[in-house]
Design a protein around this motif. Structure first.
Motif, PDB file in Angstrom:
ATOM      1  N   ASP A  24       0.831  -1.219   0.000  1.00 28.26           N
ATOM      2  CA  ASP A  24       0.000   0.000   0.000  1.00 28.26           C
ATOM      3  C   ASP A  24       0.854   1.253   0.000  1.00 28.26           C
ATOM      4  O   ASP A  24       0.372   2.346  -0.307  1.00 28.26           O
ATOM      5  N   LYS A  25       2.135   1.126   0.322  1.00 29.42           N
ATOM      6  CA  LYS A  25       3.075   2.257   0.257  1.00 29.42           C
ATOM      7  C   LYS A  25       4.108   2.013  -0.841  1.00 29.42           C
ATOM      8  O   LYS A  25       5.220   2.565  -0.786  1.00 29.42           O
ATOM      9  N   LYS A  61       1.980  -3.504  -8.317  1.00 34.69           N
ATOM     10  CA  LYS A  61       2.473  -2.289  -8.962  1.00 34.69           C
ATOM     11  C   LYS A  61       3.964  -2.026  -8.813  1.00 34.69           C
ATOM     12  O   LYS A  61       4.610  -1.586  -9.748  1.00 34.69           O
ATOM     13  N   ALA A  65       9.156   1.855  -4.646  1.00 35.48           N
ATOM     14  CA  ALA A  65       9.018   3.199  -5.232  1.00 35.48           C
ATOM     15  C   ALA A  65       9.900   4.215  -4.524  1.00 35.48           C
ATOM     16  O   ALA A  65       9.561   5.387  -4.471  1.00 35.48           O
ATOM     17  N   ALA A  67      12.909   5.635  -1.433  1.00 33.18           N
ATOM     18  CA  ALA A  67      12.952   5.871   0.010  1.00 33.18           C
ATOM     19  C   ALA A  67      11.588   6.393   0.429  1.00 33.18           C
ATOM     20  O   ALA A  67      10.872   7.008  -0.370  1.00 33.18           O
ATOM     21  N   ASP A  68      11.225   6.142   1.685  1.00 29.73           N
ATOM     22  CA  ASP A  68       9.938   6.622   2.193  1.00 29.73           C
ATOM     23  C   ASP A  68      10.021   8.131   2.366  1.00 29.73           C
ATOM     24  O   ASP A  68      10.715   8.632   3.260  1.00 29.73           O
ATOM     25  N   ILE A  69       9.317   8.859   1.491  1.00 29.63           N
ATOM     26  CA  ILE A  69       9.442  10.320   1.454  1.00 29.63           C
ATOM     27  C   ILE A  69       8.894  10.943   2.747  1.00 29.63           C
ATOM     28  O   ILE A  69       9.320  12.025   3.149  1.00 29.63           O
TER      29      ILE A  69
HETATM   30  N1  COA Z   1       7.528   7.224  -0.106  1.00 30.07           N
HETATM   31  C1  COA Z   1       6.428   7.213   0.666  1.00 30.07           C
HETATM   32  N2  COA Z   1       5.215   6.869   0.218  1.00 30.07           N
HETATM   33  C2  COA Z   1       5.130   6.511  -1.084  1.00 30.07           C
HETATM   34  C3  COA Z   1       6.246   6.495  -1.942  1.00 30.07           C
HETATM   35  C4  COA Z   1       7.496   6.876  -1.397  1.00 30.07           C
HETATM   36  N3  COA Z   1       8.611   6.884  -2.126  1.00 30.07           N
HETATM   37  N4  COA Z   1       5.839   6.106  -3.173  1.00 30.07           N
HETATM   38  C5  COA Z   1       4.517   5.877  -3.068  1.00 30.07           C
HETATM   39  N5  COA Z   1       4.092   6.101  -1.822  1.00 30.07           N
HETATM   40  C6  COA Z   1       2.736   5.970  -1.277  1.00 30.07           C
HETATM   41  C7  COA Z   1       1.834   7.126  -1.731  1.00 30.07           C
HETATM   42  O1  COA Z   1       2.027   8.256  -0.903  1.00 30.07           O
HETATM   43  C8  COA Z   1       0.472   6.495  -1.543  1.00 30.07           C
HETATM   44  O2  COA Z   1       0.157   6.479  -0.176  1.00 30.07           O
HETATM   45  P1  COA Z   1      -1.336   6.872   0.316  1.00 30.07           P
HETATM   46  O3  COA Z   1      -2.225   5.856  -0.338  1.00 30.07           O
HETATM   47  O4  COA Z   1      -1.258   6.717   1.801  1.00 30.07           O
HETATM   48  O5  COA Z   1      -1.586   8.263  -0.159  1.00 30.07           O
HETATM   49  C9  COA Z   1       0.716   5.055  -1.968  1.00 30.07           C
HETATM   50  O6  COA Z   1       2.116   4.829  -1.828  1.00 30.07           O
HETATM   51  C10 COA Z   1       0.325   4.762  -3.392  1.00 30.07           C
HETATM   52  O7  COA Z   1       1.020   5.665  -4.250  1.00 30.07           O
HETATM   53  P2  COA Z   1       0.284   6.548  -5.367  1.00 30.07           P
HETATM   54  O8  COA Z   1       1.174   7.714  -5.681  1.00 30.07           O
HETATM   55  O9  COA Z   1      -1.120   6.846  -4.960  1.00 30.07           O
HETATM   56  O10 COA Z   1       0.276   5.512  -6.572  1.00 30.07           O
HETATM   57  P3  COA Z   1       0.312   5.829  -8.136  1.00 30.07           P
HETATM   58  O11 COA Z   1       0.042   4.544  -8.816  1.00 30.07           O
HETATM   59  O12 COA Z   1      -0.545   6.991  -8.456  1.00 30.07           O
HETATM   60  O13 COA Z   1       1.823   6.295  -8.439  1.00 30.07           O
HETATM   61  C11 COA Z   1       4.224   6.170  -8.266  1.00 30.07           C
HETATM   62  C12 COA Z   1       2.887   5.404  -8.267  1.00 30.07           C
HETATM   63  C13 COA Z   1       5.320   5.169  -7.901  1.00 30.07           C
HETATM   64  C14 COA Z   1       4.493   6.745  -9.657  1.00 30.07           C
HETATM   65  C15 COA Z   1       4.158   7.313  -7.242  1.00 30.07           C
HETATM   66  O14 COA Z   1       3.744   6.777  -5.995  1.00 30.07           O
HETATM   67  C16 COA Z   1       5.459   8.037  -7.010  1.00 30.07           C
HETATM   68  O15 COA Z   1       5.856   8.839  -7.830  1.00 30.07           O
HETATM   69  N6  COA Z   1       6.128   7.761  -5.872  1.00 30.07           N
HETATM   70  C17 COA Z   1       7.309   8.458  -5.460  1.00 30.07           C
HETATM   71  C18 COA Z   1       8.501   8.023  -6.280  1.00 30.07           C
HETATM   72  C19 COA Z   1       9.744   8.810  -5.882  1.00 30.07           C
HETATM   73  O16 COA Z   1       9.835   9.998  -6.037  1.00 30.07           O
HETATM   74  N7  COA Z   1      10.724   8.088  -5.343  1.00 30.07           N
HETATM   75  C20 COA Z   1      11.987   8.643  -4.985  1.00 30.07           C
HETATM   76  C21 COA Z   1      12.048   8.906  -3.542  1.00 30.07           C
HETATM   77  S1  COA Z   1      13.602   9.648  -3.107  1.00 30.07           S
END
Ligand code: COA
Length: 259
Positions: A24-25, A61, A65, A67-69
């Motif tokens: 889910d994350k 999916k 994705a 590090a945990d931002i």
């Molecule tokens: N850190 C923390 N949470 C993250 C995450 C990350 N790197 N990537 C995804 N999540 C979480 C989202 O916040 C969301 O949480 P929520 O449901 O509590 O709001 C959940 O995962 C699902 O992600 P979501 O963005 O809704 O899915 P999507 O299918 O629309 O998009 C991605 C998928 C991977 C394209 C998008 O999540 C994304 O761009 N993530 C960040 C990638 C990134 O920048 N990584 C580098 C970090 S340094």
């Protein structure tokens, strides 16, 4: 195997499978995940029944994705340096230096720290729909778990800088063409494909496999030291029971009996 809160660890024959399990994350890497990965690898390293490792992600999916931002919020410069150092030294370097082969089986998004973890693995395979990228510049950051270094080593400076500076995701096919991925397997065949590679490695001397990983790793940091390491480890193989067995088996026209 032990119980972990963020990963699942299973064993299939001689292969340990570590599945990042926060779908889910998007399996984002937080401090608890790092702790679990370190503990699992320590356990696997000690377990003589395990010859190799597959790392993959739970869910449809994402592999990982990034590090945990959420953990970045309010982080100071010093905190960020400590976080990056810990990730480098305790997780990514540990994976790269692991004496048993580790394959990243990329089942979806491999972004940021997720791609960096895959880059630290010895071999990378992915599904055709996988997306690979280092999107840190879009957060005003740069990769902090070795991406600037390991991606450059793998695909060359021009391609690495295109990926890092655009922050764009590239499809698996491009990753394959650029040398980032070793193979692409259909979704149903991802784990079995990775396992088949490991099964071929298990036919070989585990001591030689570990020595080859160490020699390659040394040369990445310092080519001169890498040559010296190769010479030293080549020598050590002749003292090792597996080296003696491998040579004897060849000369006696039989299969070697390795552990
Ligand atoms: N850190 C923390 N949470 C993250 C995450 C990350 N790197 N990537 C995804 N999540 C979480 C989202 O916040 C969301 O949480 P929520 O449901 O509590 O709001 C959940 O995962 C699902 O992600 P979501 O963005 O809704 O899915 P999507 O299918 O629309 O998009 C991605 C998928 C991977 C394209 C998008 O999540 C994304 O761009 N993530 C960040 C990638 C990134 O920048 N990584 C580098 C970090 S340094």
């Amino acid at each position: 195997m032990e119980n972990y809160s963020t990963i699942l660890v299973s064993q299939d024959g001689k292969t340990a499978i570590i599945t990042l399990n926060r779908p889910d994350k998007m399996n984002a890497l937080n401090a608890a995940t790092f702790k679990d990965i370190i503990a699992a690898l320590e356990h696997i390293q000690q377990d003589a029944a395990i010859g190799g490792v597959i790392i993959t992600g739970a869910g449809e999916k994402a592999f990982i994705a990034g590090a945990d931002i959420q953990e970045f919020e309010g982080m100071t410069k010093q905190g960020a340096i400590e976080k990056a150092s810990f990730g480098h030294e305790q997780v990514m370097n540990r994976i790269q230096a692991f004496p048993k082969p580790i394959i990243a089986a990329i089942n979806g998004f491999a972004l940021g720290g997720g791609l960096e973890l895959a880059l630290a693995c010895h071999i990378r395979v992915a599904v055709p729909t996988a997306k690979l990228g280092l999107p840190e510049v879009s957060l005003g950051l740069i990769p902090g778990y070795g991406g600037t270094q390991r991606l450059t080593q793998l695909v060359g400076r021009g391609r690495a800088l295109e990926i890092i500076l655009t922050g764009d995701m590239i499809p698996a096919e491009q990753g394959l063409n650029w040398g980032l991925l070793n193979h692409i397997y259909e979704k149903e065949a991802l784990i079995s494909g990775a396992k088949a590679i490991l099964e071929r490695i298990y036919l070989r001397s585990p001591h030689a496999v570990g020595s080859a990983i160490a020699a390659v790793n040394t040369g990445i940091i310092d080519p001169v030291a890498g040559n010296k390491k190769e010479i030293d480890l080549f020598g050590s193989c002749f003292e090792h029971a597996e080296g003696k067995e491998g040579i004897a088996a060849f000369l006696e026209k039989r299969k070697p009996n390795f552990p």
